[in-house]
Design an enzyme around this catalytic site. Sequence first.
Site, PDB file in Angstrom:
ATOM      1  N   ARG A   1       9.008   9.044  -3.870  1.00  0.00           N
ATOM      2  CA  ARG A   1      10.036   7.987  -3.813  1.00  0.00           C
ATOM      3  C   ARG A   1       9.896   7.034  -4.993  1.00  0.00           C
ATOM      4  O   ARG A   1       8.780   6.697  -5.395  1.00  0.00           O
ATOM      5  CB  ARG A   1       9.883   7.156  -2.526  1.00  0.00           C
ATOM      6  CG  ARG A   1      10.457   7.793  -1.294  1.00  0.00           C
ATOM      7  CD  ARG A   1      10.587   6.773  -0.160  1.00  0.00           C
ATOM      8  NE  ARG A   1       9.357   6.030   0.081  1.00  0.00           N
ATOM      9  CZ  ARG A   1       9.307   4.847   0.705  1.00  0.00           C
ATOM     10  NH1 ARG A   1      10.420   4.279   1.142  1.00  0.00           N
ATOM     11  NH2 ARG A   1       8.159   4.236   0.894  1.00  0.00           N
TER      12      ARG A   1
ATOM     13  N   SER B   1      -1.474   8.012  -2.660  1.00  0.00           N
ATOM     14  CA  SER B   1      -2.208   8.162  -1.390  1.00  0.00           C
ATOM     15  C   SER B   1      -3.186   9.324  -1.419  1.00  0.00           C
ATOM     16  O   SER B   1      -3.154  10.232  -0.569  1.00  0.00           O
ATOM     17  CB  SER B   1      -1.212   8.322  -0.235  1.00  0.00           C
ATOM     18  OG  SER B   1      -0.396   7.181  -0.147  1.00  0.00           O
TER      19      SER B   1
ATOM     20  N   ASP C   1      -1.799   3.609   0.696  1.00  0.00           N
ATOM     21  CA  ASP C   1      -0.844   3.202   1.732  1.00  0.00           C
ATOM     22  C   ASP C   1      -1.445   2.233   2.754  1.00  0.00           C
ATOM     23  O   ASP C   1      -0.738   1.408   3.325  1.00  0.00           O
ATOM     24  CB  ASP C   1      -0.255   4.428   2.449  1.00  0.00           C
ATOM     25  CG  ASP C   1      -1.322   5.390   2.934  1.00  0.00           C
ATOM     26  OD1 ASP C   1      -2.508   5.181   2.635  1.00  0.00           O
ATOM     27  OD2 ASP C   1      -0.957   6.380   3.610  1.00  0.00           O
TER      28      ASP C   1
END
Length: 914
Positions: A536, A600, A654
């Site tokens: 993203r 992550s 995250d």
Amino acid sequence: MFAVHLLAFYFTKLKEDQIKKVDRYLYQLRLSDDTLRDVAARFQAEMVKGLGRDTNPTAAVKMLPSFVRSLPDGSEKGDFLAVDLGGSQFRALQVKVSQDGKQSCQLESKYYPTPKEVIQGSGAELFDYVAGCLLDFMESRNLMYKKLPLGFTFSFPCRQTKLEEGVLLSWTKHFKVRGVQDTDVVSSLRKALEKHKANVLALVNDTVGTMMTCGYEDQRCEVGLIIGTGTNACYMEEMRHIDLVEGDEGRMCINTEWGAFGDDGSLEDIRTEFDREIDQGSLNPGKQLFEKMISSLHLGELVRLILLKMTKEGLLFNGKVSTALGTKGKIEMKHVAAMEKYKEGLSNTKEILTELNLFPSEEDCVAVQHVCTIVSFRSANLCAAALAAILTRLRENKKVLRLRTTVGIDGTLYKAHPQYAKRLHKVVRRLVPTCDVRFLLSTSGSTRGAAMVTAVARRLAEQRKRIDAVLAPFLLAPAALREVRDKMRKELEYGLRRDAQGTATVKMLPTYVRGTPDGTEKGKFLALDLGGTNFRVLLVKIRSGRRKSVRMYNKIFAIPLEIMQGTGEELFDHIVQCIAEFLEYMGIKGARLPLGFTFSFPCRQASIDKGTLVGWTKGFKATDCEGEDVVDMLREAIKRRNEFDLDIVAVVNDTVGTMMTCGYEDPKCEIGLIAGTGSNVCYMEDMKNIEIVEGNEGKMCINTEWGGFGDNGCIDNIRTEYDKEVDEGSLNPGKQRYEKMTSGMYLGEIVRQILIDLTRQGLLFRGQISESLRKRGIFETKFLSQIESDRLALLQVRRILQQLGLDGTCEDSIVVKEVCGAVSARAARLCGAGLAAVLEKKRENRGVERLEVTVGVDGTLYKLHPHFSRVLRETVKDLAPQCDVTFMLSEDGSGKGAALITAVAKRMRNVGEN
């Protein structure tokens, strides 16, 4: 020849005229299908009323729970004793149930009389007599020294609170024993058998016994029906509908006691003057009205009253009433059955009427035979209507368009009457065309059924013991959880030490995030989120002041497998290409925006904008990346493209993003927790405690990477054989042991390993391990969440299992749900114990008696599992009682959180420069 034909015509005409005359006279007893459907609807309403806790006290149909929770599955075996009390004779039995390749059930029995002085004496006399008969039977079979389980058929209305207990509500069938009503009859029998220590495992009534006997032969049998001197029905009801019993799982046999249907006046419109006369002359006026309309005990008397009235009105026997016709009880059910043997013409009818000193003409015989037909037909019709209501309820409970089931039947009316069974079957199929019903005649149902209930009870008890043994290691005691908390605390402390960096299993990685949002953050920021097969890019606009807000715009890009497993250069060029497309799309290609990079994967950071990849996970295998600074690789890819420039301020994971997102809403948030596919925690640690980072002032967020807790063997005492199996079959054996016990990625696999073991032990899926159950990864964690949902009926659980290729019974579904519950509850408790260690460390860091703190949480396990969050919170409360913890759900920690970290880092950098 002509004369013969004329005579036949005359007789046929005569018969038709007589039948029409009787039809007109007894029109009230002839019930249309619409009326029968209405009766079925009324009975369904009574069933619902009887099952409700608040409505049961006023319900006519009592819907008594029998505590029989399972039907025979064919694996029952052993020797059992049974006693049957409920009629003119008492019976003792020995039942041998075997499973040697082919299930069989053999019985030996002995009948004993029930003298009047016993059935109308005291309770002590009755149960001493029963005990004496049973002991006599045992002696005659050389069973005195065998301690066999005993089933007790007690065919009177009882209220049960467990399978081996029943309080007598009232006597019926001419029994009037003193001092027994409102007492537990099993206790009375045990007391009488005290010297012999008889093991009474089950109390059942004859209807339940009938269902269980037929259930042994046909596992579809889930309804029991008695139509004899009395009448009753039982069926398997969903536990969630039975308010009178605690628990929602599985099914339980409900003894409807439907004989009392109509006692509240709900059948007044179809009761006749003859029904009322029978009721007034009975031992219990106003009670058991439905039974008095359909049971064999009253049908003969109903025929007598009709014939008596027709005779008095001059419609039969030339108006002459014999003494016999005027005497109650002179016409019995056996007479009615004999008169309806049509193949024998009118000979039986003529013979019976002659014995009653009635001298019938041909017309009288035709009329009487038709009266018997109408009376017995009405009985079959009413019985069919009530049975149709039960079948409809079963179909609706199962949420199927078409029900296939078996009804076990016993009773003299059904067995001895020549037409009754055929009529009942026909009407049931007409009233419920969506039900394919098999009617199975029971043999020795009331007594063999008690033995079957006892056999099932023993099977379930043995299975329960073995299932409990399998799941016991997952039920961690408070002391074990405190030990986990204390060990985690020790590992947290150890990971912060400079000399422990090479050996610590809980890595305690500094993130170089030195503050949480204070509300003054503002501006436009870019955020990148790389952590799976999708990538993203986000534009985040942060406003400060009284109208502070965060607005986000994002686009998702796929990462093809060949990129994930290609070279590092190809991967980062693809990422930059996606960024370029997004900047073009948003019209901001020329702006040099600060950027936060959520990466992550395990990284060791030397500063907030430097992160060295320790190792790929989640299917990524891009070469030339491990051991490299991912921020430098991103900067180089941007240079190669040479279209735009970005200020890469922070690389974050995250967990930290989750804490920062919640910290923006609540300044007390200093802990971030991920409980999803993976498991991790971060928290704000005092700089003075972080030996591997220079400086003692202020705080820094520590990414614990607590998934590696236990890799040094410190929690081996609570790891099960199933955890070891899952670990050995994983991509990284011996690593991330705590994560493998607490995260969503592994819980389904733990469940699968347990199910395989239980199936091997013959406790699940009939002992057959299906091909699908052998497939690693088939049992995804999302199925745990679905199966454990409180709103999900067992039928839906069964459907989920069928989707997985696991065709189990209702009982299998209960066990699977229990296994899922044990695994997910242990995960939540272990996660809670770890979090309690962090909280206690925070409290001691601050030097306060009570700590008020907020924990930001994200992850599908916490958000979507129906019980995980509650169990985790309860565990934290128990293990960190001096901490007042608020749990706040994070909103997009990896996107919004990355932007906020970037904003905070910019703010602090500006402060530093000033």
